[in-house]
Write a protein that holds these residues in place. Structure first.
Motif, short mmCIF file in Angstrom:
data_model
loop_
_atom_site.label_atom_id
_atom_site.label_comp_id
_atom_site.label_asym_id
_atom_site.label_seq_id
_atom_site.Cartn_x
_atom_site.Cartn_y
_atom_site.Cartn_z
N SER A 289 1.11 -0.99 -0.15
CA SER A 289 -0.02 -0.26 0.02
C SER A 289 0.91 0.82 -0.21
CB SER A 289 -0.75 -0.05 1.37
OG SER A 289 -0.16 -0.14 2.62
N GLU A 290 0.42 2.52 -0.44
CA GLU A 290 1.18 3.63 -0.90
C GLU A 290 0.67 4.29 1.02
OE1 GLU A 290 -0.35 6.42 -3.70
OE2 GLU A 290 0.24 4.62 -5.40
N GLU B 254 -2.34 5.73 2.02
CA GLU B 254 -3.29 4.62 2.66
C GLU B 254 -3.43 4.47 3.87
OE1 GLU B 254 -3.19 1.38 -0.39
OE2 GLU B 254 -2.79 2.90 -1.66
N THR C 246 8.06 4.89 7.00
CA THR C 246 8.50 5.53 5.80
C THR C 246 9.44 6.25 6.72
OG1 THR C 246 7.63 7.57 4.67
CG2 THR C 246 6.59 6.88 6.41
N LYS D 234 2.29 14.35 3.10
CA LYS D 234 0.98 13.47 3.46
C LYS D 234 0.06 14.61 4.27
CE LYS D 234 0.18 11.84 0.48
NZ LYS D 234 -0.35 11.51 -0.35
#
Length: 224
Positions: free
Chosen positions: A150-151, A154, A182, A190
């Motif tokens: 998944s990104e 998400e 990350t 984000k």
């Protein structure tokens, strides 16, 4: 029933076991209080204690090569074991590090050797522990699948839906990055994007979801 016995009785790892099977373990228990950021143990250390969270939460993580990034494997809350599988091995070594996420975080401590003897010699305890480890393995596989396939948007949307429907104090960007697999800069970017899209309300480190339907759509990987 004392506090240690009550905690053991309600812990999922011992679900279905009888109180009389847990009472001898409770008699050997002690409690330890941690501050936010204090380590319970570090990767590679000998692990001769079984830890069960009483209150607060503990983050279990591994360092990437070079020690520049962390990958959070899971976060354990009340009544959950910390690195439980490793503690059931003789001459166990911690496969990851564990650090308190809150002040205070309290954990119940049990001698691992005695726990192994009781579990291996008591069918009801053994059945409960095996079932618990199977559930945790499935949860870990689901988390790894999410990190790989998944990104970031998400994963962050799913985290916010799970934790921030009510005003919620966010972890630091570094801690969030470790949870989501990350780096802090991308988490900050984000979060700012979600804020500008009016998906969340963000003030200092307090966040609240304002558009759960859209976040749910993003968490499922849906795109326009």
């Amino acid at each position: 029933m004392d506090r240690a016995e009550t905690l053991l009785t309600h812990a999922p790892v011992f679900q279905g076991a009888q109180a009389e099977d847990l009472r001898p373990l409770a008699a050997l228990a002690s409690f330890r209080v941690l501050k936010r950021g204090e380590h319970l143990f570090r990767e590679g250390e000998a692990l001769d204690t079984v830890f069960l969270v009483s209150s607060g939460s503990v983050r279990v993580y591994r360092l990437a090569r070079g020690g520049t990034r962390e990958l959070t494997l899971h976060v354990e809350g009340p009544r959950q074991l910390v690195a439980g599988v490793a503690a059931f091995q003789s001459r166990a070594v911690a496969p990851a590090s564990a650090v308190a996420l809150q002040t205070p975080t309290e954990v119940l401590c049990l001698p691992a050797g005695t726990v192994r003897e009781r579990v291996f010699g008591t069918p009801a305890l053994a059945q409960a522990v095996i079932a618990s480890f199977a559930r945790r393995q499935a949860e870990l596989l689901t988390r790894m699948e999410g990190l790989v396939f998944s990104e970031l948007g998400e994963r962050l949307a799913a985290y916010l839906l799970e934790n921030a429907r009510q005003p919620h104090a966010l972890p630091t960007n570094s801690e969030l990055a470790a949870l989501l697999g990350t780096v802090p800069e991308l988490v900050s970017r984000k979060l700012g994007e979600f804020y500008r899209l009016n998906l969340i309300h963000l003030e200092r480190r307090t966040v609240c979801v304002t558009d759960p339907a859209e976040l749910a759509r993003l968490a499922q990987g849906e795109r326009e």
